[in-house]
Design a protein around this motif. Structure first.
Motif: not given
Length: 356
Positions: A17-18, A20, A22-23, A25, A48-50
């Protein structure tokens, strides 16, 4: 039981999370996700959102698709001839050379293609813009087209500070400009690994960064703060016995250790057969909060010079937050990925701390 490789899932996700962008990666998950485990890493990165992944293996790419469903982007960095599964599982493929194009131009129709540039690393990819020109001229002559979705390279010198990275970067950016001048406008342009991303941020005109070791919590080069790279993994092993040596006695293959004076040796249930690099044995381990020298490494065992404070119920740590993988990279043990990739899960235990 021998050694155990333990991963804290919450810390692993926190690092992803810290680190990457965001959006934007692409997570590199080749070689069993740097030996953290493909399924574990893909799941954690997704949390983590990847949503974009890159690998060298079609088998791994299929597993990622099955885990993540239709909305993930999955890029094969190695050229493939498995076009059937590339279509079936909607995998983006790499175009590495004019020769590959000539051989498989028909099979490439309808696939998402990422043009690879060799650059200074020169492992694979187009050597220069003329090679892309040749491919485009052939397509035009045949009244054919391909979907050039992406454009990428690999920076082999982004952790070097002698000027070579600046040349490598300039060559790449010139190639990108030349590609666009030929009328090719890729949707995805991705070149930057962890070191390049830390140094430069994302380049203008690039859609994504393509991150490996930094996502996993290791620093891509030395002059960085530990807090920005959370190492979530620990490698430890139990003590199985002690040996009391008198001055002049030896121990290990080829008398690897000779006692200068009377001493106490802990024999630990881990060795190079479990994936501990021989060069790692030239440095310390941690037992009970203190550091002790490793004096010999065997296939299944490790010898550590200890004092009377060490007892048989104590764990011996080769990697943890104090003994960072990237520390030993800088000491010359081996690249971060080399130390991780050597781990042998046929003999090591593997534990995940699930606390998220």
């Amino acid at each position: 039981m021998g050694g155990t490789f333990q991963i804290d899932e919450a810390q692993f996700i926190k690092q992803a999370e810290q680190f990457q962008l965001a959006g934007r990666t692409i997570a590199v998950v080749k070689n069993n996700a740097y030996n953290y485990g493909l399924e574990f890493a893909v799941k954690a990165f997704a949390i983590s959102g990847i949503r974009e992944f890159a690998t060298t293996s079609v088998d791994d790419a299929v597993k990622i698709r099955q885990m993540c469903g239709p909305n993930a982007d999955i890029i094969l960095m190695n050229p493939t001839t498995d076009f059937k599964r590339a279509r079936m599982f909607n995998l983006d493929v790499t175009l590495p050379s004019p020769g590959y194009y000539d051989t498989y131009k028909e099979e490439l129709k309808g696939l998402n293609i990422h043009i690879e540039y060799a650059g200074l690393f020169n492992r694979s990819g187009l050597s220069d813009i003329d090679e892309l020109g040749y491919i485009l001229d052939d397509l035009k002559a045949r009244n054919a087209s391909l979907n050039f979705r992406g454009l990428w390279t690999h920076f082999g010198y982004s952790d070097a500070f002698d000027g070579i990275y600046e040349t490598e970067r300039a060559n790449w950016l010139e190639f990108v400009r030349d590609v666009k001048a030929l009328g090719v406008e890729p949707e995805m342009i991705h070149a930057q690994n962890s070191a390049s991303y830390v140094r430069d941020g994302i380049f203008d005109g690039h859609s994504h960064v393509r991150l490996g070791i930094g996502l996993y919590g290791s620093k891509p080069y030395a002059d960085l703060d530990d807090k920005d790279f959370i190492q979530s993994s620990v490698l430890s092993a139990p003590i199985i016995q002690f040996r009391e040596l008198t001055a002049g006695m030896t121990l290990g293959y080829g008398a690897a250790f000779k006692a200068d004076s009377d001493c106490r040796i802990a024999i630990v249930d881990i060795g190079y057969g479990d994936g501990v690099l021989r060069r790692r044995a030239g440095y310390e381990c941690e037992i009970g909060g203190k550091f002790y020298p490793i004096v010999a490494l065997m296939m299944s065992h490790m010898a550590v010079l200890v004092d009377d404070n060490v007892t048989a119920d104590m764990n011996v740590y080769l990697y943890n937050k104090k003994l960072r993988i990237d520390k030993y990279t800088q000491l010359g043990v081996g690249a971060n990925s080399e130390q991780l990739g050597a781990l042998n899960y046929q003999s090591l235990g593997r534990e995940i701390i699930y606390d998220v």
